[in-house]
Design a protein around this motif. Structure first.
Motif, short mmCIF file in Angstrom:
data_model
loop_
_atom_site.label_atom_id
_atom_site.label_comp_id
_atom_site.label_asym_id
_atom_site.label_seq_id
_atom_site.Cartn_x
_atom_site.Cartn_y
_atom_site.Cartn_z
N TYR A 59 1.37 -1.29 -0.48
CA TYR A 59 -0.30 -0.27 0.39
C TYR A 59 0.78 0.96 -0.04
CZ TYR A 59 1.24 0.19 5.10
OH TYR A 59 2.09 0.36 6.12
N GLN A 60 0.24 2.32 -0.24
CA GLN A 60 1.18 3.67 -0.59
C GLN A 60 0.51 4.63 0.86
OE1 GLN A 60 0.11 6.20 -3.48
NE2 GLN A 60 1.20 7.90 -2.87
N GLN A 61 1.80 4.68 1.78
CA GLN A 61 1.59 5.76 2.83
C GLN A 61 2.49 7.21 2.30
OE1 GLN A 61 3.38 3.93 6.17
NE2 GLN A 61 3.37 5.55 7.38
N GLY A 62 2.09 8.33 2.06
CA GLY A 62 2.58 9.14 1.81
C GLY A 62 3.40 9.09 0.04
N TRP A 63 4.14 10.03 0.59
CA TRP A 63 5.04 10.07 -0.47
C TRP A 63 6.66 10.25 -0.74
CZ3 TRP A 63 2.83 10.88 -5.90
CH2 TRP A 63 1.83 10.62 -5.36
N VAL A 64 7.65 10.47 -1.03
CA VAL A 64 9.29 10.18 -0.62
C VAL A 64 9.54 11.66 -1.15
CG1 VAL A 64 9.82 8.40 -1.62
CG2 VAL A 64 11.19 8.82 -0.49
N ARG A 65 10.72 11.88 -1.54
CA ARG A 65 11.77 12.69 -2.08
C ARG A 65 12.86 12.21 -2.01
NH1 ARG A 65 10.74 19.07 -1.99
NH2 ARG A 65 12.18 19.22 0.39
N TYR A 66 13.59 12.61 -2.94
CA TYR A 66 15.27 12.33 -2.94
C TYR A 66 15.52 12.87 -3.81
CZ TYR A 66 14.15 8.88 -5.83
OH TYR A 66 12.94 8.15 -7.01
N PHE A 67 17.09 12.43 -3.63
CA PHE A 67 17.74 13.08 -5.21
C PHE A 67 18.35 12.03 -6.09
CE2 PHE A 67 19.31 16.62 -1.38
CZ PHE A 67 18.95 17.84 -2.16
N ARG A 157 29.77 22.33 13.29
CA ARG A 157 31.07 21.40 12.77
C ARG A 157 31.05 21.16 11.34
NH1 ARG A 157 32.65 23.80 17.04
NH2 ARG A 157 34.16 25.27 16.34
N TYR A 158 30.90 20.96 10.25
CA TYR A 158 30.35 19.99 9.20
C TYR A 158 31.24 19.94 7.33
CZ TYR A 158 27.29 23.18 7.08
OH TYR A 158 26.55 24.88 6.82
N TYR A 159 31.33 18.94 6.97
CA TYR A 159 31.72 19.73 5.24
C TYR A 159 30.25 19.63 4.44
CZ TYR A 159 36.06 17.82 7.84
OH TYR A 159 37.30 18.19 8.00
N LYS A 160 30.66 19.58 3.53
CA LYS A 160 28.96 20.86 2.75
C LYS A 160 29.56 20.38 1.39
CE LYS A 160 25.89 23.55 0.66
NZ LYS A 160 25.41 25.48 1.11
N PHE A 161 29.00 18.98 0.72
CA PHE A 161 29.85 19.02 -0.64
C PHE A 161 29.11 19.89 -1.38
CE2 PHE A 161 27.45 16.75 -5.21
CZ PHE A 161 29.47 16.58 -5.24
N ASN A 162 30.33 20.89 -2.38
CA ASN A 162 30.32 21.91 -3.28
C ASN A 162 29.09 21.86 -4.64
OD1 ASN A 162 32.55 22.93 -1.46
ND2 ASN A 162 34.07 22.08 -2.91
N GLU A 163 29.43 20.67 -5.45
CA GLU A 163 28.99 20.96 -6.72
C GLU A 163 27.56 20.20 -6.20
OE1 GLU A 163 31.71 18.87 -9.01
OE2 GLU A 163 33.03 20.12 -9.18
N ALA A 164 26.25 21.10 -5.48
CA ALA A 164 25.10 19.95 -5.73
C ALA A 164 24.23 19.97 -6.54
CB ALA A 164 24.21 20.70 -4.09
N TRP A 165 24.35 21.17 -7.32
CA TRP A 165 23.92 21.64 -8.96
C TRP A 165 23.58 19.90 -10.08
CZ3 TRP A 165 26.65 19.94 -12.75
CH2 TRP A 165 27.90 20.25 -13.04
N ARG A 166 24.86 19.02 -9.64
CA ARG A 166 24.57 17.69 -10.07
C ARG A 166 23.53 17.21 -9.93
NH1 ARG A 166 29.47 17.16 -12.68
NH2 ARG A 166 31.39 18.37 -12.14
N TYR A 167 22.71 17.34 -9.02
CA TYR A 167 21.68 16.22 -8.22
C TYR A 167 21.30 16.96 -8.35
CZ TYR A 167 25.93 13.50 -6.88
OH TYR A 167 26.75 12.65 -6.23
N VAL A 168 19.35 17.07 -8.62
CA VAL A 168 17.76 17.05 -9.05
C VAL A 168 16.76 16.24 -7.32
CG1 VAL A 168 18.25 18.39 -10.60
CG2 VAL A 168 17.42 16.03 -10.50
N LEU A 169 15.81 16.76 -7.67
CA LEU A 169 14.76 16.05 -6.93
C LEU A 169 14.13 15.36 -6.70
CD1 LEU A 169 14.37 18.13 -3.96
CD2 LEU A 169 15.76 16.80 -3.24
N ARG A 170 14.06 14.41 -6.47
CA ARG A 170 12.66 13.94 -7.31
C ARG A 170 11.23 13.13 -6.38
NH1 ARG A 170 14.34 9.18 -12.04
NH2 ARG A 170 14.43 11.16 -12.64
N ILE A 171 10.06 13.43 -6.63
CA ILE A 171 9.17 12.53 -5.52
C ILE A 171 8.34 11.26 -6.26
CG2 ILE A 171 7.20 13.58 -4.83
CD1 ILE A 171 8.14 15.78 -5.10
N ARG A 172 8.29 10.86 -5.47
CA ARG A 172 8.03 9.45 -6.65
C ARG A 172 6.67 9.44 -4.39
NH1 ARG A 172 9.60 10.49 -10.41
NH2 ARG A 172 10.73 9.33 -11.51
N PRO A 173 6.09 7.84 -4.85
CA PRO A 173 4.91 7.45 -3.76
C PRO A 173 5.75 6.57 -3.03
CG PRO A 173 4.00 7.20 -5.54
CD PRO A 173 5.60 7.40 -6.58
#
Length: 253
Positions: A59-67, A157-173
Motif C-alpha cells: 500500500y502507499q503511505q504518502g510520498w518520498v522525496r530524494y536526490f 561544524r560539517y563538510y558540505k558538498f560543493n557541487e550540489a547542482w549535479r543532483y535534482v530532487l525527485r518525488i515518488r509514491p
C-alpha cells in the motif's frame, strides 16, 4: 584473656565484618545491573536483526522525496562516480502531501512554503571513518564549514558538498512492501526489563555503572522568580534579623 574488638574477632573467626557485607551486597547489586544491561542490549540487537516479511497487499503511505543525478550528469563519463557518491550523501524526506509544502506564519499571516531539503552534511567524526567510506577523490568535492546555529545555540561544524547542482530532487509514491517481523517472546522480555528499570529507577544507576555518568537536564533556574521563597535556605536567626530590620525601617527609627 585479651580483649578483642568486634572487627578483630570477625577477622579471626573468618566471619564477614559489617563493612565487608555492605561491599558484597553492593557488588552483587552491580552484577545484577550489568546482567540487565547486557541482556537488554542483546534483545535490542535481536529485535533489530529480525527479518522483513513481504506484504500480501502493498500500500502507499504518502510520498518520498530524494536526490537523483541530473540528466546531463547521467550521460557524462563521471556518472558512475557521482552515482556512487550519492549513495553516501543522499537524503530522504517523507510527506503526506505531494507538494512537500507546509504552512509558516510570517508577519501574522500564514503562507505556504516548500519544505527545504539538502544533501547530507558530513560531520567531522565521519570524515575519516572507514565505515562511512569517503575516498580521497570524493573528499576533494567537500568544503569544511563552521557556522553558528541559533536553534541549537552552538557552533556547527560539517563538510558540505560543493557541487550540489549535479543532483535534482525527485518525488515518488512511498510504497510499503514489507513489514518487520514481530517476536512476541522477545517483546515480552523487553517489556519486563523496561518495567523493572522504570519501577525501581535503575536507568541512571546503570548509566553511571557502564559509561561513568548519567545525563540529566539542566536548567538555569527551575523556579519562576515570583514563586521563589525569599526565606529558602535561611537560618532562623537570619529570618529574625530580617524581621527586626524591616520593623525598624517601617517605624522610621
Amino acid at each position: 584473656m585479651e580483649n578483642f574488638t568486634q572487627n578483630e574477632y570477625a577477622f579471626a573467626s573468618r566471619f564477614k565484618s559489617a563493612r565487608r557485607k555492605e561491599k558484597l551486597v553492593k557488588k552483587d547489586f552491580e552484577k545484577q545491573l550489568h546482567a540487565i544491561y547486557v541482556r537488554e542490549r542483546k534483545l535490542f540487537a535481536d529485535k533489530r536483526n529480525l527479518p522483513l516479511l513481504p506484504l500480501e497487499n502493498p500500500y502507499q503511505q504518502g510520498w518520498v522525496r530524494y536526490f537523483v543525478l541530473r540528466e546531463d550528469v547521467l550521460r557524462s563519463p563521471e556518472a558512475e562516480f557521482f552515482q556512487h557518491l550519492l549513495t553516501k550523501i543522499n537524503t530522504y524526506k517523507y510527506s503526506n502531501i505531494k507538494s512537500f509544502s507546509k504552512k509558516v506564519r510570517k508577519k501574522g499571516k500564514k503562507t505556504i512554503v516548500e519544505e527545504h531539503q539538502e544533501l547530507y552534511q558530513v560531520c567531522p567524526r565521519q570524515w575519516n571513518c572507514e565505515k562511512f567510506g569517503l575516498t580521497e577523490k570524493e573528499k576533494t568535492y567537500f568544503t569544511y564549514v563552521e557556522e553558528w546555529s541559533e536553534t541549537f545555540d552552538r557552533m556547527l561544524r560539517y563538510y558540505k558538498f560543493n557541487e550540489a547542482w549535479r543532483y535534482v530532487l525527485r518525488i515518488r509514491p512511498n510504497i510499503i512492501t514489507h513489514k518487520k517481523a514481530i517476536d512476541e517472546v522477545l517483546e515480552s522480555e523487553l517489556q519486563w526489563i523496561d518495567n523493572r528499570i522504570t519501577n525501581y529507577d535503575l536507568r541512571n544507576r546503570i548509566n553511571r555503572l557502564k559509561i561513568g555518568f548519567s545525563q540529566y537536564r539542566y536548567y538555569e533556574n527551575d523556579e519562576k522568580s515570583k514563586y521563589i521563597d525569599p526565606n529558602k535556605n535561611k537560618s532562623l536567626q537570619e529570618i529574625y534579623q530580617d524581621y527586626v530590620d524591616e520593623k525598624i525601617v517601617k517605624n522610621g527609627k
